[in-house]
Design a protein around this motif. Structure first.
Motif, PDB file in Angstrom:
ATOM      1  N   LYS A 249       0.826  -1.212   0.000  1.00 53.84           N
ATOM      2  CA  LYS A 249       0.000   0.000   0.000  1.00 53.84           C
ATOM      3  C   LYS A 249       0.859   1.260   0.000  1.00 53.84           C
ATOM      4  O   LYS A 249       0.440   2.307  -0.499  1.00 53.84           O
ATOM      5  N   ASP A 250       2.048   1.162   0.551  1.00 51.92           N
ATOM      6  CA  ASP A 250       2.932   2.327   0.617  1.00 51.92           C
ATOM      7  C   ASP A 250       3.276   2.861  -0.770  1.00 51.92           C
ATOM      8  O   ASP A 250       3.514   4.064  -0.940  1.00 51.92           O
TER       9      ASP A 250
ATOM     10  N   SER B 279       1.360   2.100  -3.631  1.00 54.78           N
ATOM     11  CA  SER B 279       0.228   1.924  -4.557  1.00 54.78           C
ATOM     12  C   SER B 279      -0.038   3.152  -5.406  1.00 54.78           C
ATOM     13  O   SER B 279      -0.466   3.040  -6.567  1.00 54.78           O
ATOM     14  N   ASP B 280       0.218   4.345  -4.873  1.00 58.69           N
ATOM     15  CA  ASP B 280      -0.056   5.579  -5.621  1.00 58.69           C
ATOM     16  C   ASP B 280       1.102   5.978  -6.523  1.00 58.69           C
ATOM     17  O   ASP B 280       0.996   6.954  -7.274  1.00 58.69           O
ATOM     18  N   GLU B 281       2.214   5.240  -6.447  1.00 56.60           N
ATOM     19  CA  GLU B 281       3.410   5.600  -7.208  1.00 56.60           C
ATOM     20  C   GLU B 281       3.536   4.836  -8.525  1.00 56.60           C
ATOM     21  O   GLU B 281       4.398   5.150  -9.347  1.00 56.60           O
TER      22      GLU B 281
END
Length: 203
Positions: free
Chosen positions: A71-72, A74-76
């Protein structure tokens, strides 16, 4: 099991070298050694050199995949990777063959004209399972292996000795575009040994 199928799952089991998780088939990108094709697949998921370095540092392909999927990060993930993961995977498998021409090539040849099925009870996109009524799952990874195998078994497999990153993927590795790798002259040499390829990958 239907004799027309070649199945594999864990890299330490029968035909496990077909798996991108296998540590026996390192590759190189832009002159940097990458432990497995699975590491490469997930490294290319990101543009951040810091994240790529963290994935590259993982000892196992499973650890690399777990970190990339966390999740750390996931936006990258790069949208191009998400939209074109089949093409990215094909690039990684072609790179795996390029750097392991004899060993991985012979493994692919040994599957002859049989259907290659990646066995998985959880991932029905890349794999699936074979039941009495036929395969269950999309088995995209198995289909990709068969595509490259058929090219390898053809009379002219010269194109496999050079891997060109598809322009639409816009692949970056530690801040630089992924380079084309042309090993045609090297792989034509009589007596080329897997050990020579492995040595070329060492830092």
């Amino acid at each position: 099991m239907n004799s027309n199928y070649i199945t594999f799952s864990h890299p330490e089991m029968s035909m496990g070298g077909l798996s991108n998780l296998s540590p026996d088939y390192p590759v190189a990108i832009n002159g940097v050694r990458v432990p497995t094709a699975e590491h490469l697949f997930h490294i290319l998921r990101f543009r951040s050199s810091m994240i790529q370095a963290a994935i590259l540092s993982k000892d196992s392909a499973v650890s690399a995949r777990r970190l990339a999927s966390s999740k750390d990060f996931s936006d990258e993930a790069c949208p191009v990777w998400l939209e074109n993961r089949l093409d990215v995977m094909e690039f990684c498998v072609r790179t795996k063959l390029l750097w392991n021409w004899l060993r991985f090539g012979n493994l692919l040849r040994s599957t002859e004209d049989k259907t290659i099925q990646m066995v998985s009870t959880t991932d029905k996109f890349w794999g699936g399972k074979v039941c009495d009524d036929g395969p269950v799952g999309e088995n995209h990874y198995g289909k990709l292996l068969m595509k490259i195998r058929d090219e390898l078994l053809s009379d002219n497999n010269e194109a496999l000795r050079m891997v060109v990153p598809p322009p639409h993927l816009d692949l970056f590795f530690f801040g630089k575009p992924v380079e084309t790798k042309d090993r045609r002259d090297h792989l034509r040499q009589v007596g080329t040994r897997t050990s020579e390829i492995v040595n070329a990958l060492r830092p």
